[in-house]
Design a protein around this motif. Sequence first.
Motif, PDB file in Angstrom:
ATOM      1  N   ALA A  27      -1.935   7.484  68.166  1.00  0.00           N
ATOM      2  CA  ALA A  27      -1.572   6.546  67.047  1.00  0.00           C
ATOM      3  C   ALA A  27      -0.130   5.912  67.564  1.00  0.00           C
ATOM      4  O   ALA A  27       0.515   6.623  68.479  1.00  0.00           O
ATOM      5  CB  ALA A  27      -1.181   7.435  65.904  1.00  0.00           C
ATOM      6  N   ARG A  28      -0.031   4.746  66.792  1.00  0.00           N
ATOM      7  CA  ARG A  28       1.112   3.843  67.252  1.00  0.00           C
ATOM      8  C   ARG A  28       1.792   3.417  65.834  1.00  0.00           C
ATOM      9  O   ARG A  28       0.907   3.234  64.967  1.00  0.00           O
ATOM     10  CB  ARG A  28       0.798   2.828  68.070  1.00  0.00           C
TER      11      ARG A  28
ATOM     12  N   TYR B 161      -0.397  -1.250  73.306  1.00  0.00           N
ATOM     13  CA  TYR B 161       0.322   0.051  72.819  1.00  0.00           C
ATOM     14  C   TYR B 161      -0.385   1.313  73.170  1.00  0.00           C
ATOM     15  O   TYR B 161      -0.177   2.488  73.039  1.00  0.00           O
ATOM     16  CB  TYR B 161       0.141  -0.031  71.220  1.00  0.00           C
TER      17      TYR B 161
ATOM     18  N   HIS C  73       4.536   0.519  64.184  1.00  0.00           N
ATOM     19  CA  HIS C  73       5.573  -0.693  64.433  1.00  0.00           C
ATOM     20  C   HIS C  73       6.845  -0.139  64.107  1.00  0.00           C
ATOM     21  O   HIS C  73       6.995   0.685  63.093  1.00  0.00           O
ATOM     22  CB  HIS C  73       5.028  -1.948  63.641  1.00  0.00           C
TER      23      HIS C  73
ATOM     24  N   SER D 123       8.751   0.056  68.662  1.00  0.00           N
ATOM     25  CA  SER D 123       7.502   0.869  68.253  1.00  0.00           C
ATOM     26  C   SER D 123       7.619   2.269  68.937  1.00  0.00           C
ATOM     27  O   SER D 123       8.234   2.299  70.234  1.00  0.00           O
ATOM     28  CB  SER D 123       6.285  -0.043  68.593  1.00  0.00           C
TER      29      SER D 123
ATOM     30  N   LYS E  53      -8.901   8.670  63.098  1.00  0.00           N
ATOM     31  CA  LYS E  53      -8.704   7.627  61.800  1.00  0.00           C
ATOM     32  C   LYS E  53      -9.162   8.574  60.642  1.00  0.00           C
ATOM     33  O   LYS E  53     -10.269   9.147  60.655  1.00  0.00           O
ATOM     34  CB  LYS E  53      -9.299   6.331  62.276  1.00  0.00           C
TER      35      LYS E  53
ATOM     36  N   SER F  33       2.932  -1.755  60.430  1.00  0.00           N
ATOM     37  CA  SER F  33       1.609  -1.645  61.001  1.00  0.00           C
ATOM     38  C   SER F  33       1.581  -0.303  61.755  1.00  0.00           C
ATOM     39  O   SER F  33       2.368   0.245  62.245  1.00  0.00           O
ATOM     40  CB  SER F  33       1.285  -3.093  61.833  1.00  0.00           C
ATOM     41  N   THR F  34       0.080   0.158  61.814  1.00  0.00           N
ATOM     42  CA  THR F  34      -0.272   1.407  62.379  1.00  0.00           C
ATOM     43  C   THR F  34      -1.380   1.099  63.142  1.00  0.00           C
ATOM     44  O   THR F  34      -2.238   0.180  62.856  1.00  0.00           O
ATOM     45  CB  THR F  34      -0.042   2.616  61.461  1.00  0.00           C
ATOM     46  N   ASP F  35      -1.741   1.933  64.238  1.00  0.00           N
ATOM     47  CA  ASP F  35      -2.873   1.923  64.872  1.00  0.00           C
ATOM     48  C   ASP F  35      -3.231   3.188  65.420  1.00  0.00           C
ATOM     49  O   ASP F  35      -2.613   3.981  65.437  1.00  0.00           O
ATOM     50  CB  ASP F  35      -2.880   1.095  66.141  1.00  0.00           C
ATOM     51  N   TYR F  36      -4.743   3.678  65.396  1.00  0.00           N
ATOM     52  CA  TYR F  36      -5.172   4.931  65.448  1.00  0.00           C
ATOM     53  C   TYR F  36      -6.284   4.892  66.534  1.00  0.00           C
ATOM     54  O   TYR F  36      -7.146   3.895  66.280  1.00  0.00           O
ATOM     55  CB  TYR F  36      -5.540   5.602  64.421  1.00  0.00           C
ATOM     56  N   GLU F  37      -6.361   5.739  67.501  1.00  0.00           N
ATOM     57  CA  GLU F  37      -7.600   5.955  68.315  1.00  0.00           C
ATOM     58  C   GLU F  37      -8.827   6.428  67.218  1.00  0.00           C
ATOM     59  O   GLU F  37      -8.388   7.157  66.112  1.00  0.00           O
ATOM     60  CB  GLU F  37      -7.343   7.308  69.184  1.00  0.00           C
ATOM     61  N   ASP F  38      -9.833   6.005  67.416  1.00  0.00           N
ATOM     62  CA  ASP F  38     -11.148   6.030  66.672  1.00  0.00           C
ATOM     63  C   ASP F  38     -11.260   7.602  65.974  1.00  0.00           C
ATOM     64  O   ASP F  38     -11.482   7.826  64.915  1.00  0.00           O
ATOM     65  CB  ASP F  38     -12.476   5.842  67.147  1.00  0.00           C
TER      66      ASP F  38
END
Length: 122
Positions: free
Chosen positions: A47-48, A103, A50, A31, A63, A55-60
């Motif tokens: 942001a991150r 993460y 996989h 990742s 987004k 999959s991804t993730d973001y700081e609010d």
Amino acid sequence: VQLQASGGGLVQTGDSLRLSCAASGRISSYSAAWFRQAPGKEREFVARIHWSSSSTDYEDSVKGRFTISRDNAKNTVYLQMSSLKPEDTAVYYCAAQLRGTNYANPNSYGYWGRGTQVTVSS
């Protein structure tokens, strides 16, 4: 593995930038993430992604404006930033080799690159 971030610069509010993070070795099984650090502040998660891009993730606050992606064949991770705001001004760092599940914690990553400065003028 060494990471090298690039693509930063001075832009105006509302502009876009694409950051790149090139790895000297294979990072396709890790990742990866982007963090940023503004003067006088702690390094914060942005942001991150996989390793498989599944999959991804973001700081609010980013987004809907930022998109993280990767090209494992090129060992490169990207951060497309749009609708930039002055509060996005920071040094942006890429990281890889997530260890564990937290993460958003900078201490969870084994590889770091030198940052690239992003400055957004109002």
